[in-house]
Design a protein around this motif. Structure first.
Motif, PDB file in Angstrom:
ATOM      1  N   LEU A  30     -14.968  -7.987  -2.721  1.00 39.23           N
ATOM      2  CA  LEU A  30     -13.637  -7.425  -2.468  1.00 39.23           C
ATOM      3  C   LEU A  30     -12.536  -8.084  -3.285  1.00 39.23           C
ATOM      4  CD1 LEU A  30     -13.794  -7.094   1.433  1.00 39.23           C
ATOM      5  CD2 LEU A  30     -14.121  -5.290  -0.277  1.00 39.23           C
ATOM      6  N   ALA A  31     -11.575  -7.252  -3.671  1.00 43.51           N
ATOM      7  CA  ALA A  31     -10.381  -7.743  -4.370  1.00 43.51           C
ATOM      8  C   ALA A  31      -9.195  -6.884  -3.953  1.00 43.51           C
ATOM      9  CB  ALA A  31     -10.562  -7.671  -5.881  1.00 43.51           C
ATOM     10  N   GLU A  32      -8.014  -7.468  -4.048  1.00 46.76           N
ATOM     11  CA  GLU A  32      -6.767  -6.733  -3.811  1.00 46.76           C
ATOM     12  C   GLU A  32      -6.109  -6.490  -5.165  1.00 46.76           C
ATOM     13  OE1 GLU A  32      -5.341  -5.657  -0.976  1.00 46.76           O
ATOM     14  OE2 GLU A  32      -6.858  -6.478   0.395  1.00 46.76           O
ATOM     15  N   VAL A  33      -5.543  -5.302  -5.339  1.00 45.16           N
ATOM     16  CA  VAL A  33      -4.854  -4.958  -6.578  1.00 45.16           C
ATOM     17  C   VAL A  33      -3.421  -4.560  -6.261  1.00 45.16           C
ATOM     18  CG1 VAL A  33      -4.774  -3.374  -8.551  1.00 45.16           C
ATOM     19  CG2 VAL A  33      -6.984  -4.202  -7.700  1.00 45.16           C
ATOM     20  N   ALA A  34      -2.492  -5.036  -7.081  1.00 38.08           N
ATOM     21  CA  ALA A  34      -1.092  -4.607  -7.016  1.00 38.08           C
ATOM     22  C   ALA A  34      -0.730  -4.070  -8.394  1.00 38.08           C
ATOM     23  CB  ALA A  34      -0.187  -5.774  -6.647  1.00 38.08           C
ATOM     24  N   VAL A  35      -0.205  -2.854  -8.440  1.00 33.98           N
ATOM     25  CA  VAL A  35       0.194  -2.213  -9.696  1.00 33.98           C
ATOM     26  C   VAL A  35       1.655  -1.820  -9.577  1.00 33.98           C
ATOM     27  CG1 VAL A  35      -0.276  -0.395 -11.367  1.00 33.98           C
ATOM     28  CG2 VAL A  35      -2.129  -1.245  -9.913  1.00 33.98           C
ATOM     29  N   THR A  36       2.477  -2.319 -10.486  1.00 35.72           N
ATOM     30  CA  THR A  36       3.897  -1.976 -10.476  1.00 35.72           C
ATOM     31  C   THR A  36       4.228  -1.107 -11.671  1.00 35.72           C
ATOM     32  OG1 THR A  36       4.473  -4.027  -9.332  1.00 35.72           O
ATOM     33  CG2 THR A  36       6.254  -2.873 -10.475  1.00 35.72           C
ATOM     34  N   PHE A  37       4.742   0.085 -11.367  1.00 33.12           N
ATOM     35  CA  PHE A  37       5.210   1.008 -12.402  1.00 33.12           C
ATOM     36  C   PHE A  37       6.734   0.893 -12.475  1.00 33.12           C
ATOM     37  CE2 PHE A  37       1.292   2.895 -10.707  1.00 33.12           C
ATOM     38  CZ  PHE A  37       0.551   3.001 -11.872  1.00 33.12           C
ATOM     39  N   PRO A  38       7.289   0.613 -13.656  1.00 33.93           N
ATOM     40  CA  PRO A  38       8.726   0.376 -13.771  1.00 33.93           C
ATOM     41  C   PRO A  38       9.522   1.663 -13.956  1.00 33.93           C
ATOM     42  CG  PRO A  38       7.691   0.035 -15.883  1.00 33.93           C
ATOM     43  CD  PRO A  38       6.587   0.416 -14.918  1.00 33.93           C
ATOM     44  N   ASN A  39      10.755   1.627 -13.532  1.00 32.41           N
ATOM     45  CA  ASN A  39      11.722   2.688 -13.843  1.00 32.41           C
ATOM     46  C   ASN A  39      11.195   4.100 -13.625  1.00 32.41           C
ATOM     47  OD1 ASN A  39      13.500   0.675 -14.567  1.00 32.41           O
ATOM     48  ND2 ASN A  39      12.869   0.703 -16.703  1.00 32.41           N
ATOM     49  N   VAL A  40      10.686   4.374 -12.442  1.00 33.52           N
ATOM     50  CA  VAL A  40      10.238   5.722 -12.118  1.00 33.52           C
ATOM     51  C   VAL A  40      11.476   6.561 -11.809  1.00 33.52           C
ATOM     52  CG1 VAL A  40       8.821   7.132 -10.590  1.00 33.52           C
ATOM     53  CG2 VAL A  40       8.097   4.806 -11.169  1.00 33.52           C
ATOM     54  N   THR A  41      11.652   7.650 -12.524  1.00 36.18           N
ATOM     55  CA  THR A  41      12.840   8.489 -12.344  1.00 36.18           C
ATOM     56  C   THR A  41      12.540   9.762 -11.571  1.00 36.18           C
ATOM     57  OG1 THR A  41      12.455   9.477 -14.521  1.00 36.18           O
ATOM     58  CG2 THR A  41      13.972   7.606 -14.425  1.00 36.18           C
ATOM     59  N   GLU A  42      11.278  10.162 -11.472  1.00 36.09           N
ATOM     60  CA  GLU A  42      10.907  11.374 -10.741  1.00 36.09           C
ATOM     61  C   GLU A  42      11.006  11.136  -9.228  1.00 36.09           C
ATOM     62  OE1 GLU A  42       9.068  11.274 -14.662  1.00 36.09           O
ATOM     63  OE2 GLU A  42       9.011   9.912 -12.969  1.00 36.09           O
ATOM     64  N   LYS A  43      11.119  12.223  -8.480  1.00 36.14           N
ATOM     65  CA  LYS A  43      11.136  12.121  -7.024  1.00 36.14           C
ATOM     66  C   LYS A  43       9.742  11.880  -6.467  1.00 36.14           C
ATOM     67  CE  LYS A  43      15.242  14.897  -6.309  1.00 36.14           C
ATOM     68  NZ  LYS A  43      15.839  16.114  -5.718  1.00 36.14           N
ATOM     69  N   ALA A  44       8.721  12.250  -7.241  1.00 33.18           N
ATOM     70  CA  ALA A  44       7.334  12.035  -6.811  1.00 33.18           C
ATOM     71  C   ALA A  44       6.550  11.439  -7.978  1.00 33.18           C
ATOM     72  CB  ALA A  44       6.706  13.339  -6.362  1.00 33.18           C
ATOM     73  N   LEU A  45       5.729  10.453  -7.686  1.00 32.11           N
ATOM     74  CA  LEU A  45       4.893   9.820  -8.708  1.00 32.11           C
ATOM     75  C   LEU A  45       3.434  10.054  -8.356  1.00 32.11           C
ATOM     76  CD1 LEU A  45       4.738   7.975 -11.245  1.00 32.11           C
ATOM     77  CD2 LEU A  45       4.560   6.037  -9.661  1.00 32.11           C
ATOM     78  N   THR A  46       2.689  10.564  -9.318  1.00 32.05           N
ATOM     79  CA  THR A  46       1.258  10.786  -9.148  1.00 32.05           C
ATOM     80  C   THR A  46       0.496   9.672  -9.854  1.00 32.05           C
ATOM     81  OG1 THR A  46       1.546  13.185  -9.041  1.00 32.05           O
ATOM     82  CG2 THR A  46      -0.650  12.374  -9.625  1.00 32.05           C
ATOM     83  N   VAL A  47      -0.512   9.109  -9.179  1.00 32.05           N
ATOM     84  CA  VAL A  47      -1.372   8.100  -9.788  1.00 32.05           C
ATOM     85  C   VAL A  47      -2.814   8.582  -9.684  1.00 32.05           C
ATOM     86  CG1 VAL A  47       0.190   6.169  -9.347  1.00 32.05           C
ATOM     87  CG2 VAL A  47      -1.589   6.723  -7.669  1.00 32.05           C
ATOM     88  N   VAL A  98       8.050   1.087  -8.538  1.00 29.96           N
ATOM     89  CA  VAL A  98       7.181   1.358  -7.389  1.00 29.96           C
ATOM     90  C   VAL A  98       5.936   0.497  -7.532  1.00 29.96           C
ATOM     91  CG1 VAL A  98       5.806   3.075  -6.173  1.00 29.96           C
ATOM     92  CG2 VAL A  98       7.991   3.731  -7.187  1.00 29.96           C
ATOM     93  N   THR A  99       5.553  -0.164  -6.447  1.00 29.37           N
ATOM     94  CA  THR A  99       4.341  -0.996  -6.455  1.00 29.37           C
ATOM     95  C   THR A  99       3.305  -0.403  -5.509  1.00 29.37           C
ATOM     96  OG1 THR A  99       5.581  -3.012  -6.962  1.00 29.37           O
ATOM     97  CG2 THR A  99       3.392  -3.290  -6.005  1.00 29.37           C
ATOM     98  N   PHE A 100       2.107  -0.170  -6.047  1.00 31.58           N
ATOM     99  CA  PHE A 100       0.971   0.286  -5.253  1.00 31.58           C
ATOM    100  C   PHE A 100       0.073  -0.910  -4.959  1.00 31.58           C
ATOM    101  CE2 PHE A 100       2.340   4.220  -7.061  1.00 31.58           C
ATOM    102  CZ  PHE A 100       1.955   5.207  -6.171  1.00 31.58           C
ATOM    103  N   ASN A 101      -0.417  -0.983  -3.734  1.00 34.18           N
ATOM    104  CA  ASN A 101      -1.382  -2.009  -3.338  1.00 34.18           C
ATOM    105  C   ASN A 101      -2.605  -1.318  -2.753  1.00 34.18           C
ATOM    106  OD1 ASN A 101       1.504  -3.344  -2.796  1.00 34.18           O
ATOM    107  ND2 ASN A 101       0.044  -4.923  -3.360  1.00 34.18           N
ATOM    108  N   TYR A 102      -3.784  -1.847  -3.069  1.00 35.15           N
ATOM    109  CA  TYR A 102      -5.008  -1.299  -2.504  1.00 35.15           C
ATOM    110  C   TYR A 102      -6.121  -2.326  -2.623  1.00 35.15           C
ATOM    111  CZ  TYR A 102      -5.707  -0.157  -7.483  1.00 35.15           C
ATOM    112  OH  TYR A 102      -5.797  -0.216  -8.855  1.00 35.15           O
ATOM    113  N   GLU A 103      -7.186  -2.094  -1.871  1.00 31.63           N
ATOM    114  CA  GLU A 103      -8.358  -2.952  -1.912  1.00 31.63           C
ATOM    115  C   GLU A 103      -9.440  -2.263  -2.734  1.00 31.63           C
ATOM    116  OE1 GLU A 103     -10.358  -5.703   1.344  1.00 31.63           O
ATOM    117  OE2 GLU A 103     -10.844  -3.593   1.699  1.00 31.63           O
ATOM    118  N   VAL A 104     -10.161  -3.049  -3.519  1.00 30.48           N
ATOM    119  CA  VAL A 104     -11.275  -2.541  -4.323  1.00 30.48           C
ATOM    120  C   VAL A 104     -12.568  -3.146  -3.805  1.00 30.48           C
ATOM    121  CG1 VAL A 104     -12.342  -2.491  -6.605  1.00 30.48           C
ATOM    122  CG2 VAL A 104      -9.879  -2.290  -6.394  1.00 30.48           C
TER     123      VAL A 104
END
Length: 196
Positions: A30-47, A98-104
């Motif tokens: 198991l590992a934890e991941v944090a991904v930060t996407f900078p300067n998101v201007t849209e109202k919705a972000l798809t990953v 926006v920062t996404f966190n999840y477990e892998v």
């Protein structure tokens, strides 16, 4: 000139997607991941997470190994909705990072996707790191938090013991990372340095 250089440096850093992976329970892969996407201007972000791995020509369900996906903006939680097996969407409250966190769960050594145990972590980005199509062509950094006696290597430019940078997500996917209890040997040939 100095002020301009500092402003440019700050702007460049602000535009860089950052990935941070922490090995949390090596014995259970198991590992934890944090991904930060900078300067998101849209109202919705798809990953997304790819459904393929470089060199393996078949559809893989890599998203099944990600769990507990969450997102935050300015310290506030955002609702993340899974659209399909490898796509998630989050609605922003305002423009910004926006920062996404999840477990892998990384136990796919047979497919050379991802494997973590007490001795090493093999990470192919296609099975570990989500991406936002909007930021796919932008520079990024990857930082690893691994046991102290581990060493890390990748085809990406190494900026620290456990940190790398890539020009875009495609370079990240083409540059698997190996970290663990390894002995590395370096040598020179025709004035060029090599390491194995």
């Amino acid at each position: 000139i100095l002020c301009f250089a500092l402003a440019l440096s700050t702007t460049t850093h602000a535009q860089t997607t950052s990935y941070e992976l922490t090995v949390t329970d090596a014995a259970h892969h198991l590992a934890e991941v944090a991904v930060t996407f900078p300067n998101v201007t849209e109202k919705a972000l798809t990953v997304k997470l790819p459904v393929w791995r470089s060199g393996r020509y078949e559809i893989l369900n890599l998203g099944k190994n990600l769990r507990d996906m969450s997102a935050k903006q300015n310290g506030h939680s955002l609702t993340v909705t899974q659209i399909d097996k490898n796509t998630w969407k989050v609605f922003l409250k305002s423009p910004g990072a926006v920062t996404f966190n999840y477990e892998v769960y990384a136990n796919m050594l047979r497919h050379r996707v991802a494997h973590i145990d007490d001795s090493h972590a093999f990470l192919d980005a296609s099975g570990v790191f989500i991406y936002a199509p909007k930021f796919r062509d932008q520079a990024l950094t990857v930082s690893l938090n691994v046991p102290e006696n581990w060493a890390s290597r990748s085809g990406m430019e190494q900026t620290n013991d456990h940190q790398f940078k890539a020009s875009d997500y495609d370079q990240l996917v083409d540059s698997p990372i190996e970290s663990g209890i390894h002995e590395f040997v370096s040598f020179d040939v025709n004035d060029k340095k090599y390491g194995i």
